[in-house]
Scaffold this motif. Structure first.
Motif, mmCIF file in Angstrom:
data_model
loop_
_atom_site.group_PDB
_atom_site.id
_atom_site.type_symbol
_atom_site.label_atom_id
_atom_site.label_comp_id
_atom_site.label_asym_id
_atom_site.label_seq_id
_atom_site.Cartn_x
_atom_site.Cartn_y
_atom_site.Cartn_z
ATOM 1 N N ARG A 295 3.134 6.791 13.803
ATOM 2 C CA ARG A 295 2.478 5.672 13.117
ATOM 3 C C ARG A 295 1.312 5.127 13.936
ATOM 4 O O ARG A 295 0.278 4.725 13.377
ATOM 5 C CB ARG A 295 3.472 4.558 12.816
ATOM 6 N N LEU A 298 -2.181 6.403 13.282
ATOM 7 C CA LEU A 298 -2.931 5.964 12.095
ATOM 8 C C LEU A 298 -4.071 5.022 12.457
ATOM 9 O O LEU A 298 -4.957 4.761 11.635
ATOM 10 C CB LEU A 298 -1.987 5.261 11.111
ATOM 11 N N VAL A 303 -8.263 5.961 7.324
ATOM 12 C CA VAL A 303 -7.351 6.570 6.365
ATOM 13 C C VAL A 303 -8.103 6.837 5.061
ATOM 14 O O VAL A 303 -8.613 5.918 4.434
ATOM 15 C CB VAL A 303 -6.127 5.675 6.101
ATOM 16 N N GLY A 307 -1.330 7.067 4.171
ATOM 17 C CA GLY A 307 -1.269 6.003 5.163
ATOM 18 C C GLY A 307 -0.092 5.054 5.005
ATOM 19 O O GLY A 307 0.155 4.226 5.881
ATOM 20 N N THR A 319 -0.876 12.058 4.966
ATOM 21 C CA THR A 319 -2.073 11.265 5.254
ATOM 22 C C THR A 319 -3.215 12.147 5.742
ATOM 23 O O THR A 319 -2.995 13.093 6.510
ATOM 24 C CB THR A 319 -1.753 10.193 6.325
ATOM 25 N N ILE A 339 0.191 13.650 9.437
ATOM 26 C CA ILE A 339 -1.166 13.105 9.517
ATOM 27 C C ILE A 339 -2.133 14.235 9.822
ATOM 28 O O ILE A 339 -1.964 14.953 10.814
ATOM 29 C CB ILE A 339 -1.274 12.017 10.607
#
Length: 469
Positions: A295, A298, A303, A307, A319, A339
């Motif tokens: 996390r 991020l 983003v 997200g 993401t 991600i």
């Protein structure tokens, strides 16, 4: 006294007795491992879902069937793999027998990881058994449900005199590593790999390290963008991104990024729906510690897709990040989560230079309708493995080795390469007791005439060359 020394003493005694050497014994153990996969499949699927929210489909293709293929490949070929390999000879050994004997190494240790806790534990085990070794298996304690199935189930199938499962965390593993093993096979993080390597050095124990890295995925302007997006999204978000050979980042031009983005969005929606959290096909991070680490990434870049997060469920949505900088954490550490940063460069040459400046990754990918572009990425970069115009698919071939290079690890396995990893290739030459007169050429007192004859009998000459005197 070390808590594992007694068990290891028993395993070493079994190995020294020669029990694991006959091919019939090895095949029997491999067949038993295959039955374990068949008969405990539902238990394994349930455990994988508890640990990683892994779907039955992913559990089958990436864990159980994957491992079963390794068992079948090994059973189909073990006779030929074990055979002595006869080698060429020189004039001095013309009447002798020169060959490589495939010897077991001894008592080996396999330390596996949590992300594919069946695959990563049992595929090395297949090769270790096939090579005739006694084995200690240390499953990951992080994927605790799968650890329990392996710990409770495997001893009912495999010979307890030659196989053992041990459990525990870092403290127990540290104690385990105080003992001497003849080979260590470790899959996990680079930091822990250094600890394993240090422990192995104390006993001069050879080892394989399967680590990770930041796997680049180059996307060219000449490309079927939707096909590329489909394959990238599948490979990246499989197992919620917890795959050591997943594409860690996409690298492309700004023009390519703008063409790729809507295709990524479409693929993500088609695969996981408008709310991926409700999709039965999208997994979860293994625990809160992993969730917190991923996390935090991020905060890098912006983003563009996804997200959303839910700490109580260890959920991070699939993401895509854009406008990321090389100095940001998401481009410095292995993501190992759902991600996907997109890093932009001017062109192919800059992309290759960027990849070459970094530590060699475990895998590299390139997408282009132009085969010359794909081959250029292959030719001018270094990685453990490479796949052009797809993701992960090189892993499905038992005929190809899997392993890292440089900081992504060393050693290789899958198929025969696993057998080779756990085998000592013993150079063997069998000579007769007669024809001693030929041996006098190498005995003192030395004579120049004998030297010339000896060199003629042992020299290697370059073939295909014609020398005019």
């Amino acid at each position: 006294m070390n808590p594992y020394s007694g068990r290891l003493k028993s395993l070493r005694a079994a190995w020294l007795s020669g029990k694991t050497r006959p091919i019939e014994y090895r095949k029997k153990q491999l067949e038993a491992l295959g039955r374990f996969l068949d008969e405990k499949k539902s238990d394994l699927f349930h455990a994988l879902h508890e640990d990683l929210r892994k779907s039955a489909f992913e559990s089958e293709i990436s864990e159980v069937a994957f491992t079963k293929n390794e068992v079948m490949e090994t059973l189909n070929n073990l006779d030929s793999w074990m055979k002595d390999e006869y080698m060429s000879k020189n004039l001095a050994t013309k009447f002798d027998s020169a060959f490589i004997r495939k010897d077991p190494i001894g008592v080996v240790l396999i330390i596996s990881a949590y992300n594919y806790p069946i695959n990563i534990a049992l595929v090395p085990l297949v090769g270790a058994i096939a090579a005739g070794n006694c084995v200690v298996l240390k499953p990951s304690e992080i994927s605790s449900s799968t650890e329990r199935v392996l710990t409770e189930g495997l001893p009912s199938y495999l010979d307890p005199e030659t196989f053992a499962v041990v459990t525990g965390g870092p403290e127990e593993t540290t104690k385990l590593l105080e003992n001497k093993f003849d080979y260590i096979f470790f899959t996990g993080s680079r930091n822990v790999g250094k600890i394993i390597m240090t422990a192995a050095a104390k006993h001069v124990t050879p080892l394989t390290l399967e680590l990770g890295g930041k796997n680049p995925c180059y996307v060219d302007e000449s490309c079927d963008f939707q096909n590329a997006a489909n394959r990238i999204v599948w490979g990246k978000f499989l197992n919620a991104g917890q795959t050591c050979v997943a594409p860690d980042y996409v690298i492309c031009s700004i023009t390519t990024r703008e063409k790729l983005m809507p295709c990524l969005q479409k693929a993500m929606h088609e695969f996981y729906g408008s709310n991926p959290r409700e999709s039965p096909d999208f997994g979860r991070l293994v625990n809160n510690r992993s969730f917190q680490r991923v996390r935090a990434l991020l905060k890098s870049g912006q983003v563009a897709i996804g997200g959303e997060t839910d700490e109580s469920d260890c959920y991070i949505a699939p993401t895509v990040l854009v406008d990321v900088k090389e100095s940001e954490p998401v481009m410095q550490e292995e993501v190992f989560g759902p991600i996907l940063p997109i890093f932009t460069v001017a062109d192919l040459d800059e992309a290759i230079q960027f990849i070459k400046r970094r530590d060699p990754p475990l895998a590299a990918y390139a997408f282009s309708s132009n085969s010359k572009v794909v081959n250029q990425v292959l030719d001018f970069t270094s990685s453990g493995g490479f796949c052009g115009n797809d993701i992960l698919m090189h892993m499905t071939l038992v005929s190809l080795p899997f392993g890292g290079v440089g900081y992504s690890g060393f050693g290789k396995y899958h198929g025969k390469f696993t057998f080779d990893t756990f085998t000592h290739y013993r150079a063997s030459l069998l000579r007769g007791m007669g024809m001693e007169s030929l041996n006098t050429l190498r005995y003192p007192p030395y004579a120049n005439r004998n030297l010339g004859l000896l060199l003629s009998a042992t020299s290697v000459r370059r073939t295909g060359m014609c020398t005019l005197q």
